[in-house]
Design a protein around this motif. Structure first.
Motif, PDB file in Angstrom:
ATOM      1  N   LYS A  34       0.842  -1.197   0.000  1.00 37.77           N
ATOM      2  CA  LYS A  34       0.000   0.000   0.000  1.00 37.77           C
ATOM      3  C   LYS A  34       0.875   1.243   0.000  1.00 37.77           C
ATOM      4  O   LYS A  34       1.907   1.286   0.671  1.00 37.77           O
ATOM      5  N   ASP A  35       0.448   2.245  -0.764  1.00 35.01           N
ATOM      6  CA  ASP A  35       1.196   3.511  -0.847  1.00 35.01           C
ATOM      7  C   ASP A  35       2.660   3.230  -1.167  1.00 35.01           C
ATOM      8  O   ASP A  35       3.587   3.730  -0.509  1.00 35.01           O
ATOM      9  N   ALA A  36       2.871   2.415  -2.190  1.00 38.02           N
ATOM     10  CA  ALA A  36       4.211   1.899  -2.483  1.00 38.02           C
ATOM     11  C   ALA A  36       5.198   2.972  -2.903  1.00 38.02           C
ATOM     12  O   ALA A  36       6.409   2.811  -2.721  1.00 38.02           O
ATOM     13  N   ASP A  37       4.713   4.073  -3.470  1.00 40.62           N
ATOM     14  CA  ASP A  37       5.617   5.081  -4.014  1.00 40.62           C
ATOM     15  C   ASP A  37       6.009   6.144  -2.995  1.00 40.62           C
ATOM     16  O   ASP A  37       6.305   7.288  -3.358  1.00 40.62           O
ATOM     17  N   ASN A  38       6.043   5.778  -1.732  1.00 40.81           N
ATOM     18  CA  ASN A  38       6.493   6.756  -0.736  1.00 40.81           C
ATOM     19  C   ASN A  38       8.000   6.958  -0.854  1.00 40.81           C
ATOM     20  O   ASN A  38       8.698   6.225  -1.552  1.00 40.81           O
ATOM     21  N   GLY A  39       8.515   7.964  -0.159  1.00 42.09           N
ATOM     22  CA  GLY A  39       9.940   8.246  -0.268  1.00 42.09           C
ATOM     23  C   GLY A  39      10.347   9.381   0.649  1.00 42.09           C
ATOM     24  O   GLY A  39       9.683   9.684   1.650  1.00 42.09           O
ATOM     25  N   TYR A  40      11.437  10.043   0.286  1.00 39.09           N
ATOM     26  CA  TYR A  40      11.934  11.145   1.103  1.00 39.09           C
ATOM     27  C   TYR A  40      12.675  12.141   0.220  1.00 39.09           C
ATOM     28  O   TYR A  40      13.055  11.849  -0.921  1.00 39.09           O
ATOM     29  N   LYS A  41      12.886  13.328   0.782  1.00 42.33           N
ATOM     30  CA  LYS A  41      13.668  14.371   0.107  1.00 42.33           C
ATOM     31  C   LYS A  41      14.452  15.136   1.168  1.00 42.33           C
ATOM     32  O   LYS A  41      13.942  15.397   2.253  1.00 42.33           O
ATOM     33  N   ARG A  42      15.690  15.493   0.843  1.00 39.84           N
ATOM     34  CA  ARG A  42      16.527  16.250   1.779  1.00 39.84           C
ATOM     35  C   ARG A  42      17.216  17.376   0.993  1.00 39.84           C
ATOM     36  O   ARG A  42      17.832  17.146  -0.038  1.00 39.84           O
ATOM     37  N   MET A  43      17.063  18.603   1.490  1.00 41.27           N
ATOM     38  CA  MET A  43      17.688  19.759   0.830  1.00 41.27           C
ATOM     39  C   MET A  43      18.451  20.575   1.857  1.00 41.27           C
ATOM     40  O   MET A  43      17.975  20.805   2.966  1.00 41.27           O
ATOM     41  N   HIS A  44      19.653  20.988   1.497  1.00 40.21           N
ATOM     42  CA  HIS A  44      20.376  21.934   2.347  1.00 40.21           C
ATOM     43  C   HIS A  44      21.202  22.864   1.466  1.00 40.21           C
ATOM     44  O   HIS A  44      21.603  22.506   0.359  1.00 40.21           O
ATOM     45  N   ARG A  45      21.399  24.064   1.982  1.00 42.92           N
ATOM     46  CA  ARG A  45      22.257  25.015   1.264  1.00 42.92           C
ATOM     47  C   ARG A  45      22.961  25.926   2.261  1.00 42.92           C
ATOM     48  O   ARG A  45      22.454  26.207   3.345  1.00 42.92           O
ATOM     49  N   PHE A  46      24.149  26.364   1.850  1.00 40.21           N
ATOM     50  CA  PHE A  46      24.982  27.236   2.661  1.00 40.21           C
ATOM     51  C   PHE A  46      25.367  28.430   1.792  1.00 40.21           C
ATOM     52  O   PHE A  46      25.766  28.274   0.637  1.00 40.21           O
ATOM     53  N   MET A  47      25.246  29.630   2.363  1.00 35.36           N
ATOM     54  CA  MET A  47      25.450  30.844   1.586  1.00 35.36           C
ATOM     55  C   MET A  47      26.320  31.819   2.366  1.00 35.36           C
ATOM     56  O   MET A  47      26.303  31.833   3.602  1.00 35.36           O
ATOM     57  N   GLY A  48      27.056  32.609   1.612  1.00 33.36           N
ATOM     58  CA  GLY A  48      27.886  33.613   2.245  1.00 33.36           C
ATOM     59  C   GLY A  48      27.899  34.908   1.460  1.00 33.36           C
ATOM     60  O   GLY A  48      27.819  34.904   0.226  1.00 33.36           O
ATOM     61  N   LEU A  49      27.960  36.023   2.180  1.00 37.10           N
ATOM     62  CA  LEU A  49      28.058  37.356   1.572  1.00 37.10           C
ATOM     63  C   LEU A  49      29.224  38.106   2.208  1.00 37.10           C
ATOM     64  O   LEU A  49      29.347  38.147   3.438  1.00 37.10           O
ATOM     65  N   TRP A  50      30.061  38.671   1.362  1.00 30.61           N
ATOM     66  CA  TRP A  50      31.162  39.522   1.829  1.00 30.61           C
ATOM     67  C   TRP A  50      31.045  40.844   1.098  1.00 30.61           C
ATOM     68  O   TRP A  50      31.050  40.895  -0.129  1.00 30.61           O
ATOM     69  N   LYS A  51      30.938  41.927   1.861  1.00 28.74           N
ATOM     70  CA  LYS A  51      30.805  43.257   1.270  1.00 28.74           C
ATOM     71  C   LYS A  51      31.763  44.190   1.997  1.00 28.74           C
ATOM     72  O   LYS A  51      31.383  44.925   2.911  1.00 28.74           O
TER      73      LYS A  51
END
Length: 818
Positions: free
Chosen positions: A292-309
């Protein structure tokens, strides 16, 4: 040979959050004393106007602090502008107005309603408030665009204004993360579906975007604009989300973002999201499998950002982003009647996707222009191992696993762009740039006999396979098992080199703007094809392996005119040309099928668009309309060999799409009550006749696939403030007209209505500003077909596959921020 289901989910507008639905970025309204009321539907297509001043070194503006909860988001959130109360009673203005939204869709910051084209915008805050997780959650707010879901991300297609790719053909809509293109030069191996948490906004650019964004944006682009680090500001926000489709499982999502200043010249920003994806489709088979509900799954997102002014003239922005996802089964059914069940895959099917982006943006402001350098490296990887036993349908339904397909794709892209952007607000506004992109991919597609992997492993352990040229190595090119057909491209390369520019002349105190632009480009593609498996000797005899090359080039022009007829009426007209890469076809496993060309040419499009942008009743009412005509030549159409075994891409004839898009946004006299209606009416048809590989004649006037004539989204939302508490609700009704699943019109898809509801509650003055949002989508619980494919062996059908509208779903989100 491919076993992919090109289904589709149309973008019909679903519940907007207390903001409104569809259109182009403009603003919605709420009470003036409600500092930041919820966004409204996407603002109507932007009216052209001379490009504004160049984007400042610090990148796009950041989201406002602690906005009030909103109802269902509409394309282009509405900003509310409070008015002074000092005017005489007779001239008194309303407490709130529809404001303007600033975007960077034209590689400079300007008002969306001043752009001589159609740009739909969804603000990041709106996307968070509706609990958006993926494209199907938010593209439905934008008329004139359809999202066709397949069984995996490499079979997903997006169409704009009736112009879209056939399964397996090159994409016609670009996907950009900031200004980094994530498309593939040929075919469409993986369409990135970035989690929309912590976006500044999402911009949908309609019409050819080749002048600024190259070949990947034949007739439009979807652009994710990231929130950038902020100097001098500590900030945090996080959420927990619970999603439950009716009669199916549930999925939780958790996410957070933090902004950290380091001194007065450096800032960092980090974002992380972990998501569980609930399954919808049951996988049942006569062999006893019942998942049942065989197409379940997961997702993971991360990002790192930097600003130098270090000082005002110089800014350096850098970011690294990665997203991974996995699904435990295919998201398709082997019926087209709305039943979320599949009975013809006796074996397992899994898929994994990942993509990453590294980007460095350096900007230096001189007195009269800004120099911008953008360097990027991106990767995309997809692995699919799925049961293709349905090619022998009777055996598959009876529980016999016969064939499987293993597909692996790994692509890398390195791009460098340098551009000069004029500064100030003088009579001449210009942009000049140069762009180079190097793309490399490795692709393997292996059709193999099920349950023979053990034999392959034994032979490999004994050292009997692995030597180039050996017969056993030919039959067992991968560990999966005995190969029927193994096609390996290594490397598959593409190189694009171009120079581009735009020039705008402002006349009569900015009342009249004339704009011209163009892109001079050259592209080179090559691929080395290695064949393996039982059919390899046959293919080799036919000379279908070895090196392949393809070159193309040309000039991509555009021009526009904008007239500010009165303070409240703006008219524009635009003509633009777009282009699309050509590509290579995979060889057929049987020599008798190798009658099609191994290459297909680039396709081109001309777009003509004119529109009106109007304001009335002291900017509380916006009535906008756009009329367009598209001429598409050398369409890239997926064909199938007569025996139904092999698919390939071929250039055929021409197509024409014409239509109208409208937008109404109204801040009613009742404080906090907003009405939005957006819609499109499109005729997308074949303009030159041709005959398909199956012998079917396609006459002039045949409807293009996945191109519904009518799409509408209507939202009524209300926001109010009770003491320190803010609350609101919204209802959105959408209509998706009927369309066909393919050029041969095998199945009618779409043709449904949806009703969505949103409620929000927030305490902006309490510690961590807690907010609660409840979304109920598809309250009518329609199971309409939004994608279908009929498999054919010769003239007989051996099965059908379908994808359906997500059933009635409840989503609950709790958010905090500092």
């Amino acid at each position: 040979m491919r076993f992919t289901m090109q289904g589709g989910r149309v973008i019909c507008c679903s519940l907007l959050r207390l903001g409104l639905c569809a259109g182009v970025a403009t603003g919605a309204a709420a009470r003036a004393d409600d500092a930041q009321s919820p966004p409204a539907a996407p603002a109507a297509p932007a009216a052209p106007a001379a490009p504004a001043t160049p984007v400042t070194p610090a990148a796009p503006p950041q989201e406002a602090a602690a906005p009030a909860p909103a109802a269902a988001p509409a394309p282009a959130p509405v900003q509310i502008v409070a008015q002074d109360s000092g005017a005489a009673p007779a001239q008194a203005k309303p407490a709130a107005q529809l404001g303007e939204v600033m975007v960077t869709a034209t590689k400079r910051e300007e008002s969306v309603r001043k752009i001589p084209a159609t740009v739909d915008v969804l603000k990041g805050k709106d996307l968070e408030d509706i609990g958006a997780r993926e494209m199907e959650d938010f593209l439905k707010y934008i008329p004139g665009i359809t999202l066709q879901e397949g069984d995996t991300n490499n079979s997903r297609t997006i169409s704009i204004r009736g112009i879209g790719p056939q399964p397996g053909a090159n994409t016609t809509v670009g996907t950009l993360i900031d200004d980094v293109s994530m498309g593939d030069p040929y075919a469409s191996y993986l369409v990135p579906d970035l989690d929309p948490f912590d976006l500044h906004d999402l911009e949908v650019l309609k019409g050819p975007q080749g002048t600024l964004f190259g070949a990947s944006a034949l007739n439009g682009a979807i652009r994710y604009v990231l929130n950038k680090p902020e100097l001098g500001n500590w900030a945090f926000k996080g959420f927990a989300d619970w999603l439950h489709p009716e009669a199916d499982g549930h999925g939780e999502t958790y996410g957070g973002a933090v902004n950290i200043p380091l001194g007065s010249t450096i800032a960092l920003r980090a974002v992380d999201v972990v998501q569980e994806t609930p399954g919808l489709y049951d996988d049942v088979n006569a062999n006893g499998k019942n998942i049942k509900d065989a197409d379940n799954g997961y997702k993971r997102m991360h990002r790192f950002m930097g600003l130098w002014k270090p000082f005002d003239r110089l800014s350096v922005n850098a970011f690294y982003l990665q997203q991974q996802g996995h699904k435990n089964d295919l998201s398709i059914a082997n019926n087209t009647g709305g039943q979320f069940i599949r009975t013809n895959t006796p074996g397992p099917s899994t898929s994994s996707q990942a993509f990453s982006v590294e980007n460095l943006d350096i900007r230096y402001n001189f007195d009269w222009f800004t120099v911008i350098s953008e360097s990027s490296h991106s990767t995309k990887t997809q692995t699919i191992d799925y049961d293709t036993s349905a090619l022998l349908e009777p055996l598959a339904v009876a529980g016999v696993q016969s064939l499987r397909t293993y597909s692996f794709i790994n692509s890398r892209s390195d791009a460098q762009e340098v551009r000069l952007v004029s500064a100030g607000n003088g009579p001449w506004v210009w942009l000049l740039g140069a762009y180079v992109n190097r793309y490399t991919a490795d692709l393997t597609e292996n059709i193999y006999v099920a349950n023979t992997g053990v034999l392959g492993s034994i032979l490999n352990t004994l050292g009997l396979i692995g030597q180039p040229g050996d017969l056993l190595n030919l039959l067992f090119p991968t560990p999966q098992g005995l190969s029927v057909e193994d096609i390996h491209y290594s490397p598959l390369t593409a190189r694009e080199e171009s120079v581009f520019g735009e020039l705008t002349r402002k006349l009569f105190n900015d009342k009249l703007n004339l704009n011209i632009g163009g892109r001079l480009y050259r592209e080179h593609m090559s691929g080395n094809v290695t064949l393996g498996g039982v059919t390899a000797p046959l293919g080799t005899l036919e000379n279908y392996g070895g090196d392949k090359t393809l070159q193309a080039g040309g000039f991509n022009p555009k021009a526009s005119i904008t007239l500010q007829a009165t303070d409240n009426i703006l008219w524009y007209a635009t003509g633009a040309h777009g282009f699309q890469f050509g590509g290579f076809n995979e060889p057929a496993p049987l020599p008798t099928d190798n009658t099609f060309p191994l290459q297909y040419k680039p396709s081109t499009i001309w777009s003509y668009e004119t529109g009106l942008r109007t304001d009335a009743f002291h900017k509380t009412l916006q009535l906008d309309g756009t009329v367009f005509l598209l001429n598409w030549k050398n369409l890239q159409l997926q064909q199938t060999t007569p025996d139904g075994v092999t698919t390939y891409t071929e250039n055929v004839g021409a197509a024409r799409s014409k239509g109208i898009e409208t937008s109404i946004r109204y801040l009613t006299p009742i404080p906090g009550l907003i009405f939005v209606n957006v819609g499109s009416y499109i005729h997308a048809k074949v303009a030159e006749p041709y005959t398909t590989s199956s012998g079917e004649f396609v006459p002039v006037g045949t409807d293009l696939p996945a191109a519904p004539r009518l799409q509408t989204a209507t939202t009524l939302s209300y926001n109010t403030k009770i003491g320190s508490l803010r609350t609101g609700a919204g209802v959105t009704f959408t209509h998706e007209g009927a369309a066909f699943n393919d050029i041969e019109h095998d199945k009618v898809i779409f043709h449904f209505n949806t009703l969505d509801f949103n409620y929000n509650l927030s305490f902006p003055y309490v510690f961590m500003a807690p907010a609660l949002t409840l979304n109920a989508t598809n309250l009518l619980n329609t199971h309409s077909l939004v994608g279908a494919q009929l498999d054919h062996i010769g003239n007989a059908s051996d099965g059908e596959f379908g994808a359906f509208v997500r059933p009635r779903t409840i989503d609950l989100r709790i958010s905090l921020k500092l």
